[in-house]
Design a protein around this motif. Structure first.
Motif, PDB file in Angstrom:
ATOM      1  N   GLU A  80       0.861  -1.185   0.000  1.00 51.09           N
ATOM      2  CA  GLU A  80       0.000   0.000   0.000  1.00 51.09           C
ATOM      3  C   GLU A  80       0.898   1.237   0.000  1.00 51.09           C
ATOM      4  N   PRO A  81       0.351   2.408  -0.384  1.00 50.58           N
ATOM      5  CA  PRO A  81       1.164   3.631  -0.425  1.00 50.58           C
ATOM      6  C   PRO A  81       1.622   4.120   0.952  1.00 50.58           C
TER       7      PRO A  81
ATOM      8  N   THR B  96      -6.834   3.701   0.273  1.00 47.80           N
ATOM      9  CA  THR B  96      -6.113   3.638  -1.001  1.00 47.80           C
ATOM     10  C   THR B  96      -7.090   3.506  -2.153  1.00 47.80           C
TER      11      THR B  96
ATOM     12  N   GLU C  97      -7.557   6.303  -5.022  1.00 51.29           N
ATOM     13  CA  GLU C  97      -7.320   5.928  -6.417  1.00 51.29           C
ATOM     14  C   GLU C  97      -8.578   6.132  -7.258  1.00 51.29           C
TER      15      GLU C  97
ATOM     16  N   PHE D 133      -1.545   4.123  -7.803  1.00 52.58           N
ATOM     17  CA  PHE D 133      -0.499   4.691  -6.951  1.00 52.58           C
ATOM     18  C   PHE D 133       0.776   3.841  -6.963  1.00 52.58           C
TER      19      PHE D 133
ATOM     20  N   MET E 142      -4.560  10.169   2.288  1.00 56.59           N
ATOM     21  CA  MET E 142      -4.956   8.857   2.801  1.00 56.59           C
ATOM     22  C   MET E 142      -4.820   8.795   4.316  1.00 56.59           C
TER      23      MET E 142
END
Length: 191
Positions: free
Chosen positions: A12-13, A42, A46, A53, A151
Motif C-alpha cells: 500500500e502507499p 487507497t 485511487e 499509486f 490517505m
C-alpha cells in the motif's frame, strides 16, 4: 472498454507503522482493522483521482481498435507490455512494437500508431483487442506526499468516527482536507 487487474500492488502507499504512529496506536490489537482502513483509503483515493499509486499491472480490453490513438486509464503509465488482437480468421495476434508508439509523458498514457501505420482490422466481436500495461508511480515511497497525506487524513477520520452518524455534535468540514489534497491529481474525463 473493460479493465482487469492482472497483478495487484505489492504494498500500500502508506505502511501500517506510519498509520499507527499517526493514530498513536502502540499495540497490535487492531492491526487487521487498521490494515483494512489503509486498503479502503487507497481504493477511495485511487478512485477519486482515477490513478494507480503503487506499481500494478492491468489489461484493457476493447471491442476494436479506435480511429486514432488509445488513451490508457490509471496514470501514470509505466509501460505497455503487449497489444494483442483477434484477426479476421479468429487467431490471436500480438501486434509488433514497431506498429505503435507509447507516450508515457502526458497527463495520461497514450498509444499512437507508428508513422505511416494503421491499426489492424479485427474480427467483429466483443473484446477483440487486449492491451497489457503497467501503471503507478513505482514503489510506495515514490507516491506523491500529498496523496499519502490525504490517505492518512482519511484513515484517521475513519478511525475516530466509526459510526455512519454522530448524534449531538455540530458538523463542519475541515478546509484543505482530503479533497483539497487529492484535487490536483484528479484526471478529468478518464473513465
Amino acid at each position: 472498454m473493460r479493465l482487469e487487474l492482472l497483478t495487484p500492488p505489492a504494498t500500500e502507499p502508506v505502511t501500517l507503522a506510519e498509520v499507527k504512529t499517526r493514530l498513536r496506536i502502540d499495540d497490535a490489537t487492531d492491526d487487521a482493522g487498521v490494515t483494512r482502513l489503509i486498503a479502503s483509503a487507497t481504493k477511495h483515493a485511487e478512485s477519486i483521482t482515477r490513478r494507480a499509486f503503487v506499481t500494478q499491472s492491468w489489461a484493457l480490453t476493447l471491442d476494436a481498435f479506435p480511429c486514432g490513438s488509445i488513451s490508457l486509464p490509471l496514470p501514470p503509465l509505466q509501460s505497455v507490455e503487449e497489444i494483442s488482437y483477434i484477426d479476421s480468421t479468429g487467431a490471436t495476434v500480438v501486434l509488433p512494437t514497431t506498429e505503435y508508439l507509447v507516450d508515457k509523458n502526458g497527463m495520461i498514457g497514450m498509444i499512437h500508431r507508428a508513422y505511416q501505420k494503421q491499426w489492424p482490422t479485427t474480427r467483429a466481436q466483443p473484446m477483440a483487442v487486449r492491451i497489457k500495461f503497467t501503471a503507478g508511480y513505482g514503489a510506495a515511497g515514490a507516491v506523491p506526499s500529498d496523496l499519502a497525506s490525504a490517505m492518512m487524513l482519511l484513515i484517521a477520520h475513519w478511525d475516530q468516527n466509526r459510526e455512519p452518524v454522530v448524534v449531538g455534535t455540530i458538523v463542519s468540514s475541515v478546509p484543505l482536507s482530503v479533497e483539497s489534497l487529492l484535487a490536483p491529481f484528479v484526471i478529468p474525463g478518464v473513465a
